[in-house]
Scaffold this active site. Structure first.
Site, PDB file in Angstrom:
ATOM      1  N   TRP A 100       0.906  -1.098   0.026  1.00 51.35           N
ATOM      2  CA  TRP A 100       0.100   0.045  -0.094  1.00 51.35           C
ATOM      3  C   TRP A 100       0.970   1.547  -0.011  1.00 51.35           C
ATOM      4  O   TRP A 100       0.692   2.103  -0.717  1.00 51.35           O
ATOM      5  CB  TRP A 100      -0.886  -0.129   1.064  1.00 51.35           C
ATOM      6  CG  TRP A 100      -1.903  -1.166   1.145  1.00 51.35           C
ATOM      7  CD1 TRP A 100      -2.176  -2.217   2.010  1.00 51.35           C
ATOM      8  CD2 TRP A 100      -2.931  -1.458  -0.031  1.00 51.35           C
ATOM      9  NE1 TRP A 100      -3.045  -3.117   1.561  1.00 51.35           N
ATOM     10  CE2 TRP A 100      -3.518  -2.641   0.450  1.00 51.35           C
ATOM     11  CE3 TRP A 100      -3.131  -0.547  -0.948  1.00 51.35           C
ATOM     12  CZ2 TRP A 100      -4.722  -2.965  -0.518  1.00 51.35           C
ATOM     13  CZ3 TRP A 100      -4.540  -1.173  -1.899  1.00 51.35           C
ATOM     14  CH2 TRP A 100      -5.026  -2.390  -1.631  1.00 51.35           C
ATOM     15  N   ASP A 167      -1.297   6.572   6.758  1.00 49.83           N
ATOM     16  CA  ASP A 167      -2.539   5.544   6.221  1.00 49.83           C
ATOM     17  C   ASP A 167      -2.583   4.591   7.296  1.00 49.83           C
ATOM     18  O   ASP A 167      -1.768   3.871   7.553  1.00 49.83           O
ATOM     19  CB  ASP A 167      -1.946   5.055   4.869  1.00 49.83           C
ATOM     20  CG  ASP A 167      -3.000   3.736   4.356  1.00 49.83           C
ATOM     21  OD1 ASP A 167      -3.907   3.848   4.949  1.00 49.83           O
ATOM     22  OD2 ASP A 167      -2.526   3.233   3.422  1.00 49.83           O
ATOM     23  N   LYS A 191     -11.588  -2.005   7.134  1.00 48.62           N
ATOM     24  CA  LYS A 191     -10.840  -2.943   8.049  1.00 48.62           C
ATOM     25  C   LYS A 191     -10.930  -2.985   9.223  1.00 48.62           C
ATOM     26  O   LYS A 191     -10.969  -3.968  10.056  1.00 48.62           O
ATOM     27  CB  LYS A 191      -9.179  -2.379   7.803  1.00 48.62           C
ATOM     28  CG  LYS A 191      -8.814  -2.252   6.272  1.00 48.62           C
ATOM     29  CD  LYS A 191      -8.335  -3.420   5.621  1.00 48.62           C
ATOM     30  CE  LYS A 191      -8.184  -3.660   4.034  1.00 48.62           C
ATOM     31  NZ  LYS A 191      -7.407  -2.595   3.618  1.00 48.62           N
TER      32      LYS A 191
HETATM   33  C1  LIG Z   1      -6.711  -2.057   2.215  1.00 47.73           C
HETATM   34  C2  LIG Z   1      -5.670  -0.764   2.362  1.00 47.73           C
HETATM   35  C3  LIG Z   1      -5.757   0.040   1.591  1.00 47.73           C
HETATM   36  C4  LIG Z   1      -6.937   0.290   0.379  1.00 47.73           C
HETATM   37  O1  LIG Z   1      -8.038   0.602   0.673  1.00 47.73           O
HETATM   38  P1  LIG Z   1      -9.000   0.660  -0.398  1.00 47.73           P
HETATM   39  O2  LIG Z   1     -10.069   1.434   0.417  1.00 47.73           O
HETATM   40  O3  LIG Z   1      -9.433  -0.588  -1.031  1.00 47.73           O
HETATM   41  O4  LIG Z   1      -8.843   1.838  -1.362  1.00 47.73           O
HETATM   42  C5  LIG Z   1      -4.786   1.016   1.595  1.00 47.73           C
HETATM   43  N1  LIG Z   1      -3.858   1.323   2.540  1.00 47.73           N
HETATM   44  C6  LIG Z   1      -4.034   0.105   3.714  1.00 47.73           C
HETATM   45  C7  LIG Z   1      -3.054   0.005   4.696  1.00 47.73           C
HETATM   46  C8  LIG Z   1      -4.965  -0.913   3.421  1.00 47.73           C
HETATM   47  O5  LIG Z   1      -5.012  -1.922   4.385  1.00 47.73           O
END
Ligand SMILES: *Cc1c(COP(=O)(O)O)cnc(C)c1O
Length: 355
Positions: A100, A167, A191
């Site tokens: 990511w 993030d 998540k």
């Molecule tokens: C799942 C995830 C993403 C991507 O998320 P989307 O909502 O599918 O764009 C980005 N960063 C991390 C750390 C993730 O676990």
């Protein structure tokens, strides 16, 4: 009986939240209308949006500190480019700690110079890089607190003289941190907070308005702040379910209380991975292990079929590792009960007896 859901995302949500969400789809707030067929500008839904924003800030200890909470669409992936669009003038720093992170770097490169300050790519991201120095004069520094695919998690965040962006998609609301260190936090809901379809963005307003480029309205944080996340129709159902999860978290005692349980779950599982000779952990250093996603493999691949069958028999779902790591990944987000982790540990011990 409900399965033990170890899926990495979309992932487990509290059963009480799912029940309330299901009821609201049929009849929301006694209106004799569905949550998903009323106006997002109705006072009932505006109250949901406001409550979700308020709870998000409250859980992170960021109320009345110059932060705004937004619920936007496009997933965390959209933030990879929105962050750069709104904040990158010349040069930004990125920590490359997983897939990511790498994707966020790729997007940001479209808008300016990117300094990848540290990377663990050479070891297939099985650790968190350390001992790097951050140059001064960056527009911002971007990091990823939890690397969902590889099962590593940052415990220390760098001291910087520029905005710090993180993030936190896969570990937001799972542990106490000094969140005032961060100027922008984002997280896809699916998540640890709700269904896919909305992204939480927590942003310190003072960092905005500093780039010279013209920003399209839908990508402009300032526009979304001025319209309270209702510049366009928000994802009403995901926002509502996120609100319910944040209320649930409050009932559990908040982030500090859930962190204690998360620590217990992680200890239980990693102790078994370390103790049981049939398994080995993927992450190189114990201190980098994620408390949300535990990655491990079988020492002897020929046991895979037996182990998988035993897991299925025990009602375990979603344990497969990501294709870039292989093996297994047990995602043990906030809503995962300790009892479900115990079920997995029991199966691992049974396999040892059988093998
Ligand atoms: C799942 C995830 C993403 C991507 O998320 P989307 O909502 O599918 O764009 C980005 N960063 C991390 C750390 C993730 O676990």
């Amino acid at each position: 009986m409900k399965k033990h859901n170890f899926s990495a995302g979309p992932c487990i949500l509290p059963q009480s939240v799912l029940k309330k969400a299901a009821e609201a789809v049929l009849n929301f707030d006694g209106l004799d209308l569905s949550l998903i067929e009323i106006s997002h500008r109705s006072k009932q839904f505006v109250a949901v949006m406001e409550r979700a924003q308020e709870l998000a800030l409250e859980h992170l200890g960021l109320q009345n500190k110059g932060y705004k909470a937004l619920f936007l669409q496009g997933g965390a992936s959209m933030e990879f480019l929105m962050v750069a669009y709104n904040l990158l003038e010349k040069k930004a720093g990125y920590l490359d700690t997983g897939t990511w992170s790498a994707k966020s770097i790729k997007e940001a490169k479209l808008f300016g110079e990117i300094d990848v300050i540290a990377s663990s790519k050479d070891s297939n991201y099985n650790q968190i890089p350390k001992g790097y120095t951050i140059p001064s004069g960056l527009d911002y520094l971007h990091c990823t607190s939890n690397n969902t695919i590889f099962g590593t998690q940052m415990n220390d965040f760098p001291e910087v003289d520029c905005p710090l962006i993180c993030d936190m998609s896969s570990d937001i609301f799972s542990r106490v941190l000094d969140f005032t260190k961060f100027d922008l936090i984002y997280a896809g809901a699916q998540k640890n907070m709700g269904p896919a379809g909305t992204t939480l963005i927590i942003i310190k307003e003072e960092i905005l308005g500093k780039v010279s480029r013209v920003i399209p309205s839908m990508l402009d944080y300032k526009v979304h702040i001025s319209k309270d996340s209702m510049f366009n129709t928000p994802a009403v159902f995901p926002v509502y379910v996120s609100m319910l999860t944040l209320e649930w978290l409050k009932e559990q005692g908040g982030v500090a209380a859930i962190e204690k349980i998360n620590n217990k779950k992680a200890d239980l599982l990693y102790s078994e991975i370390d103790r049981n000779p049939l398994f080995k952990g993927f992450v190189a250093n114990k201190e980098d292990r994620s408390k949300m996603n535990a990655t491990f493999t079988l020492e002897n691949e020929t046991l895979k079929e037996t182990f998988d069958a035993m897991c299925a028999e025990a009602g375990i779902n979603g344990l497969n590792g990501h294709r870039s790591v292989g093996g297994y990944r047990a995602s043990i987000y906030n809503a995962m009960p300790l009892e479900s982790v115990q079920v997995l540990v029991d199966v691992m011990q049974e396999l040892e007896k059988k093998a």
